[in-house]
Design an enzyme around this catalytic site. Structure first.
Site: not given
Length: 325
Positions: A130-132
């Protein structure tokens, strides 16, 4: 060597960014594009600035049973929309799932390309982080691997641009009138990215990630992620920086900086910036990580993972400088 590539979900922000990177890739040739609402359109209708060689490519309705002969498929679909369909894809087609359905799923490598490249090379199925997690784990990895912080009780505070919500949908929170001049926390204690962060923290440290806290905030910018992470540890700032420099020595896309990083440093690139501040007397270490949520946080890392799958240099198609200002 020409590698035949397809993208499903090409009309979204992640799929569109993957198309942009693939268009300039020295070995990848985009021969298949698929979507739902955009099916039947030519790429130039959805992306007027697309290179001429791709302008006439028609977006097809997504059907895993009707794929052309591909070497690599990038799947940029909402979480929950890819697992069933991708299970029907033949094993000889390599898949990079940019969505969330296969992170730590059996038979899928978890694609933290800068941290575990050897786990990705030679595989046929990779789940993009995921981006986070891409921002937070890149900053945390050197500290956890070297025992400089405790794995439990980590607090991750993240700020993200609105493109992380995707292109579609009618949720007014992501429109200009509500997001401009506004700062909004969301999904405290239950964000979908927490399980993969906790599991990776435990793998890197060998300890428990109990007590992990993660709160993302939506900020009025288009793209970028900044994570500020608080952990317990007796290390000095210099020790943290030195550990990160050693950990990422020779890695093309991670930059260790003494100054706190800024989101614009990474815009339009596959770079990740990490920095640290520590006070051993207070048993406190602050780790900071910055990525472009559509670059290293999505399509950039997906192309890096595809390079590893195909035995290409990791940097192929990804060496462009960030956009500044």
């Amino acid at each position: 060597m020409t590698i035949r590539v397809g993208i499903v979900g090409i009309s979204g922000f992640g799929g569109g960014e993957a198309m942009r990177l693939i268009a300039g890739h020295p070995s990848f040739e985009l021969i298949y594009a698929a979507g739902e609402g955009s099916a039947g359109s030519r790429l130039e209708e959805r992306f007027p600035g697309v290179p001429a060689k791709l302008a006439g490519l028609v977006i097809e309705k997504w059907d895993p049973a009707a794929l052309p002969k591909l070497d690599v498929l990038f799947a940029s679909l909402p979480t929950g929309a890819s697992a069933g369909a991708l299970a029907r894809i033949p094993q000889d087609i390599r898949i990079v799932d940019i969505g969330g359905d296969h992170r730590y799923a059996e038979g899928w490598a978890y694609g933290l390309a800068d941290i575990w490249p050897a786990r990705i090379s030679g595989q046929t199925r990779v789940a993009n982080p995921g981006c986070f997690p891409a921002a937070a784990l890149t900053a945390l990895a050197p500290l956890l691997a070297n025992g400089l912080i405790e794995p439990g009780g980590i607090v991750i505070d993240a700020k993200t641009g609105i493109s992380g919500a995707g292109r579609g949908g009618a949720d007014s929170r992501f429109g200009y009138a509500e997001s401009n001049e506004n700062l909004v926390p969301y999904s405290p204690l239950q964000h979908v990215h927490m399980p993969e962060m906790a599991r990776t923290i435990e793998q890197l440290s060998g300890g428990s990630a109990a007590g992990l806290v993660f709160t993302p905030h939506l900020v009025p910018m288009t793209r970028g992620i900044l994570t500020t992470i608080y952990a317990r540890g007796r290390a000095t700032t210099g020790a943290c920086l030195d550990a990160a420099r050693r950990f990422y020595a020779g890695r093309a896309f991670v930059r260790v900086t003494e100054k706190p990083p800024q989101t614009k440093w990474a815009t339009g690139s596959n770079l990740a910036f990490v920095s640290y501040a520590a006070d051993p007397e207070r048993d406190l270490v602050i780790a900071m990580g910055v990525v472009d949520n559509l670059g290293k946080g999505a399509a950039g890392q997906a192309v890096q993972n595809a390079n590893l799958l195909c035995g290409l240099p990791e940097t192929a198609g990804l060496e462009g400088a960030p956009v500044w200002p």
